[in-house]
Design an enzyme around this catalytic site. Structure first.
Site, PDB file in Angstrom:
ATOM      1  CG  HIS A 132      -0.315  -0.034   2.542  1.00  0.00           C
ATOM      2  ND1 HIS A 132       0.177   1.082   3.152  1.00  0.00           N
ATOM      3  CD2 HIS A 132      -0.110  -1.063   3.394  1.00  0.00           C
ATOM      4  CE1 HIS A 132       0.673   0.765   4.336  1.00  0.00           C
ATOM      5  NE2 HIS A 132       0.521  -0.553   4.509  1.00  0.00           N
ATOM      6  CB  CYS A 148       1.758  -3.561   5.353  1.00  0.00           C
ATOM      7  SG  CYS A 148       0.155  -4.240   5.804  1.00  0.00           S
TER       8      CYS A 148
END
Length: 173
Positions: A132, A148
């Site tokens: 992301h 992440c």
């Protein structure tokens, strides 16, 4: 004599074009050689130790992006696939993040300046992880996340348009 005013108007515009077209050093994606034949074109390869993400292309090439990866004991390795793609995603803290930061709201709406997902996200099949964007561009190039993969917002926008659902993702140490 009439061409002089035209040139005077054109030169500043050309200067602005050059300024905005120039890549940002250290964060912009770059085309590089990639000769690791274990990975087919279209595969995303994350090298945690380098803090780089590669989109493998044909002809022993790849697009290389600078990323933030999981902090000590949080970085993941293994294989996954992209399961979904979102623009301006909402974010909800995981139970682990909530333990560390109990005052966080339950949901931060997409597009909000405090949303840690940035402008886009692609979820992965290996659990609560995603590739992301970020609202903290200074974190790029560091090991700081809960697993992440963070990218500069302009880089996630670029990668987002190049890959689809079921794109293979391989994370190496």
């Amino acid at each position: 004599m009439r061409s002089k005013p035209f040139i005077c108007l054109l030169l500043p515009l050309l200067g602005l074009t050059f300024l905005f077209a120039a890549p940002l050093p250290g964060i912009a994606a770059e085309l590089v050689g990639f000769s690791d034949h274990r990975f087919r074109p279209g595969t995303i390869v994350i090298r945690n130790s380098e803090r780089r993400l590669y989109l493998v292309l044909r002809g022993n090439r790849a697009i290389r992006y600078k990323v933030a990866v999981g902090k000590r004991r949080k970085a993941w390795t293994g294989q996954a696939q992209i399961t979904a793609k979102y623009l301006k995603p909402d974010w909800s803290p995981s139970a682990e993040v909530r333990r560390d930061f109990p005052n966080l709201p339950n949901v931060i709406r997409g597009g909000a300046p405090n949303n840690p997902m940035g402008v886009a996200a692609m979820t992965l099949s290996n659990g609560n992880y995603a590739i992301h964007g970020t609202n903290r561009p200074g974190s790029i190039g560091r090991a700081v996340s809960y697993g992440c993969i963070r990218m500069a917002n302009h880089d996630i926008e670029d990668l987002f348009q190049r890959v689809g659902i079921r794109t293979p993702v391989v994370a190496l140490p």
